[in-house]
Scaffold this motif. Sequence first.
Motif, PDB file in Angstrom:
ATOM      1  N   GLU A  40      55.449  39.242  35.486  1.00  0.00           N
ATOM      2  CA  GLU A  40      55.679  40.639  35.129  1.00  0.00           C
ATOM      3  C   GLU A  40      54.448  41.488  35.446  1.00  0.00           C
ATOM      4  O   GLU A  40      54.570  42.607  35.951  1.00  0.00           O
ATOM      5  N   ILE A  41      53.289  40.941  35.138  1.00  0.00           N
ATOM      6  CA  ILE A  41      52.048  41.672  35.420  1.00  0.00           C
ATOM      7  C   ILE A  41      51.869  41.840  36.925  1.00  0.00           C
ATOM      8  O   ILE A  41      51.480  42.915  37.399  1.00  0.00           O
ATOM      9  N   ALA A  42      52.169  40.788  37.695  1.00  0.00           N
ATOM     10  CA  ALA A  42      52.038  40.858  39.151  1.00  0.00           C
ATOM     11  C   ALA A  42      52.982  41.907  39.731  1.00  0.00           C
ATOM     12  O   ALA A  42      52.623  42.639  40.661  1.00  0.00           O
ATOM     13  N   ARG A  43      54.181  42.000  39.171  1.00  0.00           N
ATOM     14  CA  ARG A  43      55.144  42.989  39.673  1.00  0.00           C
ATOM     15  C   ARG A  43      54.668  44.405  39.398  1.00  0.00           C
ATOM     16  O   ARG A  43      54.762  45.281  40.257  1.00  0.00           O
ATOM     17  N   LEU A  44      54.138  44.647  38.193  1.00  0.00           N
ATOM     18  CA  LEU A  44      53.634  45.977  37.873  1.00  0.00           C
ATOM     19  C   LEU A  44      52.431  46.324  38.746  1.00  0.00           C
ATOM     20  O   LEU A  44      52.299  47.457  39.222  1.00  0.00           O
ATOM     21  N   ALA A  45      51.560  45.349  38.979  1.00  0.00           N
ATOM     22  CA  ALA A  45      50.339  45.597  39.748  1.00  0.00           C
ATOM     23  C   ALA A  45      50.586  45.698  41.244  1.00  0.00           C
ATOM     24  O   ALA A  45      49.754  46.222  41.975  1.00  0.00           O
ATOM     25  N   GLY A  46      51.744  45.174  41.697  1.00  0.00           N
ATOM     26  CA  GLY A  46      52.015  45.191  43.129  1.00  0.00           C
ATOM     27  C   GLY A  46      51.320  44.084  43.877  1.00  0.00           C
ATOM     28  O   GLY A  46      50.994  44.228  45.051  1.00  0.00           O
ATOM     29  N   HIS A  47      51.104  42.953  43.212  1.00  0.00           N
ATOM     30  CA  HIS A  47      50.457  41.808  43.848  1.00  0.00           C
ATOM     31  C   HIS A  47      51.495  40.927  44.522  1.00  0.00           C
ATOM     32  O   HIS A  47      52.534  40.630  43.928  1.00  0.00           O
ATOM     33  N   GLN A  48      51.215  40.473  45.723  1.00  0.00           N
ATOM     34  CA  GLN A  48      52.096  39.530  46.396  1.00  0.00           C
ATOM     35  C   GLN A  48      51.798  38.097  45.987  1.00  0.00           C
ATOM     36  O   GLN A  48      52.664  37.237  46.052  1.00  0.00           O
ATOM     37  N   SER A  49      50.574  37.840  45.588  1.00  0.00           N
ATOM     38  CA  SER A  49      50.167  36.493  45.207  1.00  0.00           C
ATOM     39  C   SER A  49      49.770  36.456  43.734  1.00  0.00           C
ATOM     40  O   SER A  49      49.036  37.339  43.259  1.00  0.00           O
ATOM     41  N   LEU A  50      50.242  35.440  43.016  1.00  0.00           N
ATOM     42  CA  LEU A  50      49.854  35.285  41.616  1.00  0.00           C
ATOM     43  C   LEU A  50      48.377  34.948  41.486  1.00  0.00           C
ATOM     44  O   LEU A  50      47.763  35.225  40.456  1.00  0.00           O
ATOM     45  N   ASP A  51      47.795  34.366  42.539  1.00  0.00           N
ATOM     46  CA  ASP A  51      46.361  34.068  42.502  1.00  0.00           C
ATOM     47  C   ASP A  51      45.555  35.353  42.362  1.00  0.00           C
ATOM     48  O   ASP A  51      44.515  35.381  41.697  1.00  0.00           O
ATOM     49  N   THR A  52      46.028  36.429  43.006  1.00  0.00           N
ATOM     50  CA  THR A  52      45.355  37.720  42.875  1.00  0.00           C
ATOM     51  C   THR A  52      45.451  38.222  41.448  1.00  0.00           C
ATOM     52  O   THR A  52      44.471  38.711  40.881  1.00  0.00           O
ATOM     53  N   THR A  53      46.628  38.084  40.854  1.00  0.00           N
ATOM     54  CA  THR A  53      46.825  38.534  39.470  1.00  0.00           C
ATOM     55  C   THR A  53      45.917  37.784  38.518  1.00  0.00           C
ATOM     56  O   THR A  53      45.353  38.364  37.584  1.00  0.00           O
ATOM     57  N   LYS A  54      45.738  36.494  38.752  1.00  0.00           N
ATOM     58  CA  LYS A  54      44.902  35.680  37.872  1.00  0.00           C
ATOM     59  C   LYS A  54      43.450  36.144  37.881  1.00  0.00           C
ATOM     60  O   LYS A  54      42.733  35.962  36.907  1.00  0.00           O
ATOM     61  N   GLN A  55      43.018  36.767  38.999  1.00  0.00           N
ATOM     62  CA  GLN A  55      41.646  37.261  39.063  1.00  0.00           C
ATOM     63  C   GLN A  55      41.469  38.496  38.186  1.00  0.00           C
ATOM     64  O   GLN A  55      40.372  38.778  37.721  1.00  0.00           O
ATOM     65  N   TYR A  56      42.538  39.232  37.975  1.00  0.00           N
ATOM     66  CA  TYR A  56      42.459  40.439  37.162  1.00  0.00           C
ATOM     67  C   TYR A  56      42.686  40.138  35.683  1.00  0.00           C
ATOM     68  O   TYR A  56      42.139  40.799  34.816  1.00  0.00           O
ATOM     69  N   VAL A  57      43.555  39.162  35.402  1.00  0.00           N
ATOM     70  CA  VAL A  57      43.953  38.887  34.036  1.00  0.00           C
ATOM     71  C   VAL A  57      43.020  37.843  33.439  1.00  0.00           C
ATOM     72  O   VAL A  57      42.984  36.711  33.879  1.00  0.00           O
ATOM     73  N   HIS A  58      42.255  38.233  32.471  1.00  0.00           N
ATOM     74  CA  HIS A  58      41.319  37.328  31.842  1.00  0.00           C
ATOM     75  C   HIS A  58      41.031  37.820  30.433  1.00  0.00           C
ATOM     76  O   HIS A  58      41.301  38.963  30.088  1.00  0.00           O
ATOM     77  N   LEU A  59      40.504  36.931  29.635  1.00  0.00           N
ATOM     78  CA  LEU A  59      40.041  37.303  28.307  1.00  0.00           C
ATOM     79  C   LEU A  59      38.547  37.550  28.369  1.00  0.00           C
ATOM     80  O   LEU A  59      37.819  36.834  29.053  1.00  0.00           O
ATOM     81  N   SER A  60      38.087  38.566  27.687  1.00  0.00           N
ATOM     82  CA  SER A  60      36.665  38.873  27.697  1.00  0.00           C
ATOM     83  C   SER A  60      35.891  37.805  26.933  1.00  0.00           C
ATOM     84  O   SER A  60      36.460  37.010  26.195  1.00  0.00           O
ATOM     85  N   ALA A  61      34.597  37.779  27.119  1.00  0.00           N
ATOM     86  CA  ALA A  61      33.757  36.812  26.411  1.00  0.00           C
ATOM     87  C   ALA A  61      33.888  36.991  24.901  1.00  0.00           C
ATOM     88  O   ALA A  61      33.849  36.012  24.142  1.00  0.00           O
ATOM     89  N   HIS A  62      34.055  38.241  24.442  1.00  0.00           N
ATOM     90  CA  HIS A  62      34.231  38.495  23.014  1.00  0.00           C
ATOM     91  C   HIS A  62      35.502  37.825  22.511  1.00  0.00           C
ATOM     92  O   HIS A  62      35.523  37.213  21.443  1.00  0.00           O
ATOM     93  N   ASP A  63      36.595  37.943  23.293  1.00  0.00           N
ATOM     94  CA  ASP A  63      37.854  37.315  22.900  1.00  0.00           C
ATOM     95  C   ASP A  63      37.694  35.800  22.810  1.00  0.00           C
ATOM     96  O   ASP A  63      38.188  35.161  21.877  1.00  0.00           O
ATOM     97  N   LEU A  64      37.028  35.234  23.814  1.00  0.00           N
ATOM     98  CA  LEU A  64      36.844  33.788  23.813  1.00  0.00           C
ATOM     99  C   LEU A  64      35.984  33.335  22.637  1.00  0.00           C
ATOM    100  O   LEU A  64      36.259  32.308  22.004  1.00  0.00           O
TER     101      LEU A  64
END
Length: 359
Positions: free
Chosen positions: A306-330
Motif C-alpha cells: 500500500e505504501i509503495a502504491r501511494l509513493a509510486g514505487h515500482q520496486s518494494l526494495d525502494t519502499t523499504k529504504q524509505y520506511v524505517h523506524l527512527s532510533a528513538h522508536d527502536l
Amino acid sequence: MAIDSVQIESVCEHFPIAATHRDAKRWIESCVMLGLAPNTVTAYARAVEGFLSFCQNRSVEVRSTSREVIAQYVGDLRTQPRRERSNVVSIDSRALLSNATLQQRLTAVRLFFEFLLEDGLIPINPVSRGRYTLSKRFGGHAERSPIQKFHKLPWIPSEAQWASLLAVVAKESPRNRCMLALAYDAALRREELCQLRSEDLDPAHRLLRIRAETTKNRRERILPYSAISGELLRNYLRHRQRVASTRGPLFLSESPRNYATPITLWTWSKVIRSIALRAEVPAFSTHTLRHLCLTDLARMGWDLHEIARLAGHQSLDTTKQYVHLSAHDLAQRFRETMDQIHAWRLQALAELPAGSEQV
C-alpha cells in the motif's frame, strides 16, 4: 520525434563544455529524445560536464579513455566539495560529495560511454558495472563496483525538530503552507508538487491526479489528501484569485520579478532552505516530508504494498529504504521489551520452590 529545443538550449547554457563537445551534445540530445525527465537530463549533463573538464585538465582524449583514467577520475571525485560548500577543500570534511552523488556521476559517465560504444566509436566501455571477485557469499563470486555503495536510511526530524519547523511554517504564506501540507499528505516529490495544475484537483472527493509526465517513473497515480489539507487548499485558492484568475499551474510565484508565473523547482527549494535555516534544522529538505509521510504510514501499520502504491514505487526494495523506524522508536521498543523480559525473569526467580538451594 522533435528535440525539445528549449531544454537543449537550457542545458547548453549551463554546461558549456558538454555543449561544445560533439559526442556529449549528441548523447544529451538523445536523452531528451528518449523522454528522460528534465532533472535526469540535467544530472547527466552535469556529470559529463565534470568528466569532460577532468579530461581537458589532463589532456585526455575522451574516446581514448582507459580504465586507469576512470580510476583517477573516481579519485578526483572523492576530493570534490559539494556545490553549496565550494570553499571546503579538506578531505576530512563532511562537506565532500556524498556516496549517492558519486554513484550518480559515475553512472552517467558509464551511460555516455555506452552510447559511444553502441555507435562504434570506442572498442570497450572503460566504466564497467563492476567486476566479479572471489567472495565468501553463496556462489563464490560477488560483483564489486568501482565505488562502494552505502545504503543510508532517510532522515526524518525528531519531535523537537518538528516543533521548531512548525513554529516557522506557521508564519509562512498561504501558498507555502498549502504546498507543505500536500507534500506531506500525499508524499509528493518536489517535481510532482510544483507541477500540479488546477485540473488535477478533485475537491469533492479530496483527490489529486499526479500526471505521468511529472512522475519519476512516468506512471500516473491518483492520491487522496486530508480534510486539513483541503482547508489549506481552499484558503490558498481564494488567495490565488488575487494573483491570477485563470486556471493552469496551481502554485504561482508572487515575487515582483516573476509575478503570477508558475513556481519553479528552484524557488521551492529556496523556500524550504529558508524554513530549515530559520528553524535551525538544516537537514530539512524538499524530500523530507515524503520520507516522514511514508515512515508515519509504516508506523500506523500500513502494508508495504500500500505504501509503495501511494509513493509510486515500482520496486518494494525502494519502499523499504524509505520506511524505517527512527532510533528513538527502536530504543523505546527495546526498553519495553527488556522491561518485560526483566520482569518475567524476576517473577520466575520469585516463584522458585521454597528451600531450593544453589549447587
